[in-house]
Enzyme design. Structure first.
Site, PDB file in Angstrom:
ATOM      1  CE  LYS A  74       9.681  -3.419  -0.142  1.00 22.97           C
ATOM      2  NZ  LYS A  74       8.714  -2.351  -0.378  1.00 22.97           N
ATOM      3  CG  ASP A  75       5.410 -11.303   1.552  1.00 26.45           C
ATOM      4  OD1 ASP A  75       5.247 -11.981   2.574  1.00 26.45           O
ATOM      5  OD2 ASP A  75       4.867 -11.563   0.460  1.00 26.45           O
TER       6      ASP A  75
END
Length: 355
Positions: A74-75
């Protein structure tokens, strides 16, 4: 890298990829059982990569990172809510866990370790700023088009590193002009080159679809140097993304691969969101396109010493909700994408890409 988007529009807004304006939440593939030898944590993090978050938690309980499970990366520049797993015997230690950028939201027992890809998809919450006057109505119109049609499934810029060019090292590795010993680093960089080739192929197919919006099939064949008659039956298709003879398709949102034989019938099924075209991640053991689709795909089908795959070229955006806060000029969006897809594809269509 030139990427082509389906709508020739220009919308102006400000989007900051920050925890305040960008939230990503994983949607699990299945319900967790409530029993077993593994403990599944729902974790909220900000300003950390998934790897960094796993390191913090693994160091707290005293295990190796590889003993933990996760479904997806995830970012770093978003508020992300995701699921990870570790042996259930560490539950007591985790009750004392505290970190200013990580919060454990829940814990539940489960029979299995979480594996990469064990996701239905991701729910995104995005805040667009400085959306003034007529821009709000234009965004409403484009969002309606997205809801009805979907978006192209490009790999996002984060796949290509901070400078956007790690695929170049992947190409050098494949050509033999660069040597790297670490196997995981090599595979990551070569995978970035696979992703680059996929994006280039998708841009070419988007160009074909744009041309068919404006010109005849015969004129488009001339522009793209395709054999006479090879685009027969494409212009009349109901979808923006035009299928061609020999395309590889996948049942949507999950399912087996097959090759287009009846163009009219498969275009209808694509419009009904029952199937979608699948682009090539070049490599070994991969189904190749045939006919006209094979001709277009051929320049991007390099020999790469990795397993190849097919990836949806076109995806649907579901559960779309929007709120406009006039006094702040904020346009807030919620939507769901399939796993492995990037919110930037929705943002780029909303903004208006190169055409």
């Amino acid at each position: 890298m030139q990427l082509i988007y389906p709508l020739n529009v220009k919308n102006e807004f400000v989007f900051n990829s920050s925890p305040r304006d960008f939230t990503v939440e994983e949607i699990p593939l299945y319900e967790f059982t409530g029993e077993g030898e593994h403990l599944v944590l729902q974790v909220r993090k900000k300003e950390l990569t998934t790897w960094e978050m796993l390191d913090v938690i693994s160091n707290h309980v005293g295990i190796r990172r590889r003993d933990m499970g996760y479904a997806g990366l995830k970012d770093k520049h978003a508020m992300t809510i995701q699921y990870i797993s570790l042996p259930a015997k560490f539950e007591e230690k985790l009750k004392a866990f505290s970190h200013d950028k990580i919060k454990i939201l829940s814990m539940v027992l489960h029979n299995n370790k979480i594996r990469v890809g064990h996701l239905k998809g991701n729910r995104f919450k995005i805040r667009l700023k400085k959306v003034l006057g007529v821009q709000k109505d234009k965004l409403d119109s484009v969002l309606k088009w997205i809801d009805e049609n979907g978006v192209p499934n490009y790999f996002g810029n984060q796949r290509f590193g901070t400078d956007g060019n790690n695929w170049e090292d992947g190409k050098k590795l494949i050509e033999g002009s660069l040597k790297i010993r670490d196997r995981k680093t090599k595979e990551f960089l070569m995978g970035a080159y696979q992703s680059y080739l996929f994006n280039q192929w998708l841009s070419k197919r988007m160009e074909l679809s744009h041309l068919l919006e404006k010109f005849t099939e015969a004129e488009t064949e001339q522009v793209l140097n395709l054999p006479k008659g090879s685009l027969k039956g494409t212009k009349s298709q109901p979808n923006f993304f035009k299928l061609v003879e020999g395309d590889v398709m996948m049942h949507y949102p999950y399912g087996r691969l097959f090759t287009v034989e009846n163009l009219e019938e498969e275009a209808k099924r694509f419009a009904e969101k029952d199937i979608a075209p699948a682009g090539l991640l070049p490599g070994k053991k991969t189904k190749r396109a045939e006919g006209t689709a094979g001709l277009i795909e051929s320049p991007f089908a390099e020999e790469i010493n990795l397993n190849g795959a097919r990836r949806y070229a076109w995806i649907q955006v579901t559960d779309i909700k929007k709120t406009y806060i006039e006094e702040k000029a904020h346009y807030e969006l919620n939507f769901v994408l399939p796993k492995g897809s990037y919110a930037t594809n929705v943002l780029d269509v909303l903004r208006g890409g190169e055409a």
